[in-house]
Scaffold this motif. Sequence first.
Motif, PDB file in Angstrom:
ATOM      1  N   LEU A 101      18.940  40.167  11.674  1.00  0.00           N
ATOM      2  CA  LEU A 101      18.907  38.874  11.817  1.00  0.00           C
ATOM      3  C   LEU A 101      17.508  38.270  12.090  1.00  0.00           C
ATOM      4  O   LEU A 101      16.874  39.020  12.735  1.00  0.00           O
ATOM      5  CB  LEU A 101      19.945  38.201  12.806  1.00  0.00           C
ATOM      6  CG  LEU A 101      21.539  38.711  12.516  1.00  0.00           C
ATOM      7  CD1 LEU A 101      22.342  38.050  13.465  1.00  0.00           C
ATOM      8  CD2 LEU A 101      21.970  38.690  11.238  1.00  0.00           C
ATOM      9  N   PRO A 102      17.231  37.320  11.357  1.00  0.00           N
ATOM     10  CA  PRO A 102      15.959  36.674  11.985  1.00  0.00           C
ATOM     11  C   PRO A 102      15.805  36.160  13.403  1.00  0.00           C
ATOM     12  O   PRO A 102      14.951  35.963  13.718  1.00  0.00           O
ATOM     13  CB  PRO A 102      15.790  35.545  10.953  1.00  0.00           C
ATOM     14  CG  PRO A 102      16.931  35.062  10.467  1.00  0.00           C
ATOM     15  CD  PRO A 102      17.963  36.420  10.428  1.00  0.00           C
ATOM     16  N   SER A 103      17.176  35.966  14.005  1.00  0.00           N
ATOM     17  CA  SER A 103      17.109  35.670  15.415  1.00  0.00           C
ATOM     18  C   SER A 103      18.532  35.847  15.786  1.00  0.00           C
ATOM     19  O   SER A 103      19.289  36.297  14.956  1.00  0.00           O
ATOM     20  CB  SER A 103      16.868  34.059  15.399  1.00  0.00           C
ATOM     21  OG  SER A 103      18.175  33.171  15.061  1.00  0.00           O
ATOM     22  N   ALA A 104      18.730  35.672  17.166  1.00  0.00           N
ATOM     23  CA  ALA A 104      19.992  36.109  17.802  1.00  0.00           C
ATOM     24  C   ALA A 104      20.744  34.562  17.722  1.00  0.00           C
ATOM     25  O   ALA A 104      21.568  34.458  18.877  1.00  0.00           O
ATOM     26  CB  ALA A 104      19.655  36.252  19.389  1.00  0.00           C
ATOM     27  N   ASP A 105      20.644  33.932  16.828  1.00  0.00           N
ATOM     28  CA  ASP A 105      21.466  32.529  16.672  1.00  0.00           C
ATOM     29  C   ASP A 105      22.972  32.957  16.784  1.00  0.00           C
ATOM     30  O   ASP A 105      23.274  33.626  15.804  1.00  0.00           O
ATOM     31  CB  ASP A 105      21.087  31.779  15.447  1.00  0.00           C
ATOM     32  CG  ASP A 105      21.871  30.428  15.320  1.00  0.00           C
ATOM     33  OD1 ASP A 105      22.274  29.856  16.140  1.00  0.00           O
ATOM     34  OD2 ASP A 105      22.055  30.233  14.338  1.00  0.00           O
ATOM     35  N   PRO A 106      23.714  32.631  17.473  1.00  0.00           N
ATOM     36  CA  PRO A 106      25.102  32.646  17.477  1.00  0.00           C
ATOM     37  C   PRO A 106      25.910  32.248  16.308  1.00  0.00           C
ATOM     38  O   PRO A 106      26.770  33.006  15.649  1.00  0.00           O
ATOM     39  CB  PRO A 106      25.967  32.055  18.826  1.00  0.00           C
ATOM     40  CG  PRO A 106      24.671  31.863  19.712  1.00  0.00           C
ATOM     41  CD  PRO A 106      23.438  31.699  18.743  1.00  0.00           C
ATOM     42  N   GLN A 107      25.612  31.206  15.800  1.00  0.00           N
ATOM     43  CA  GLN A 107      25.974  30.630  14.469  1.00  0.00           C
ATOM     44  C   GLN A 107      25.872  31.799  13.275  1.00  0.00           C
ATOM     45  O   GLN A 107      26.694  31.945  12.434  1.00  0.00           O
ATOM     46  CB  GLN A 107      25.615  29.401  14.140  1.00  0.00           C
ATOM     47  CG  GLN A 107      26.557  28.623  12.880  1.00  0.00           C
ATOM     48  CD  GLN A 107      25.875  27.131  12.503  1.00  0.00           C
ATOM     49  OE1 GLN A 107      25.219  26.620  13.456  1.00  0.00           O
ATOM     50  NE2 GLN A 107      26.326  26.533  11.649  1.00  0.00           N
ATOM     51  N   LEU A 108      24.574  32.239  13.109  1.00  0.00           N
ATOM     52  CA  LEU A 108      24.216  33.223  12.213  1.00  0.00           C
ATOM     53  C   LEU A 108      24.624  34.445  12.698  1.00  0.00           C
ATOM     54  O   LEU A 108      25.423  35.249  11.758  1.00  0.00           O
ATOM     55  CB  LEU A 108      22.750  33.345  12.129  1.00  0.00           C
ATOM     56  CG  LEU A 108      22.036  34.091  11.201  1.00  0.00           C
ATOM     57  CD1 LEU A 108      22.676  33.487   9.649  1.00  0.00           C
ATOM     58  CD2 LEU A 108      20.649  34.311  11.020  1.00  0.00           C
TER      59      LEU A 108
END
Length: 200
Positions: A101-108
Amino acid sequence: MKRVFSVFPFHFRRAASRFLLKIVPARRVVCASVACGALLACTPSYDWRTVMNNDDGYEVTLPAKPRSDERKIEIAGKSMTMRMQTAEAGDAVFAVGTVVLPSADPQLQRATLDFLQQGLARNVNAKPEARATQVDLAAGGRVFGSEIEVKGEGGERRESRTIHARFVARGAHVYQVAIVSDKAPPREQAEQFFTSFKLF
């Protein structure tokens, strides 16, 4: 040529058992000889070995020498890389997929988990009914994940397939740990595979 494969890129060694998940058309297929396929179909062998994947942060025990590949996928409007390690034993394919993922964003993370679960189940025309599970950490402790077991018909010949898979997100990675087969492998072999998967 650009390499393209599905969420779960594989084929079975036996011609009668070829089955490609269809989220993305598969162009890269690795073939085995007819003699080897017939032998494995009659007497599945499990030559277990531990694979350390430092790049993606996990270790797992696979029943044969793994193959690796990767491609770009799009989830929730974002381009990501998915890497796969697969190994075959008899008519079963054991695989670990990692989406970066591009970030650890919970929604993603949640969108990616749903994408993988729905994608696997759709290939046998089933609805995934995920249940909670836990995945071990190599350093000790556990993290929460989900698990599905689906069975149905897929492919042009509408052949019966069984899929058992676990999914977990950790940081900027989402993992898919799965077995796809004509019929479920012996429970002890499946458990060895799933319980051997540990995150760093």
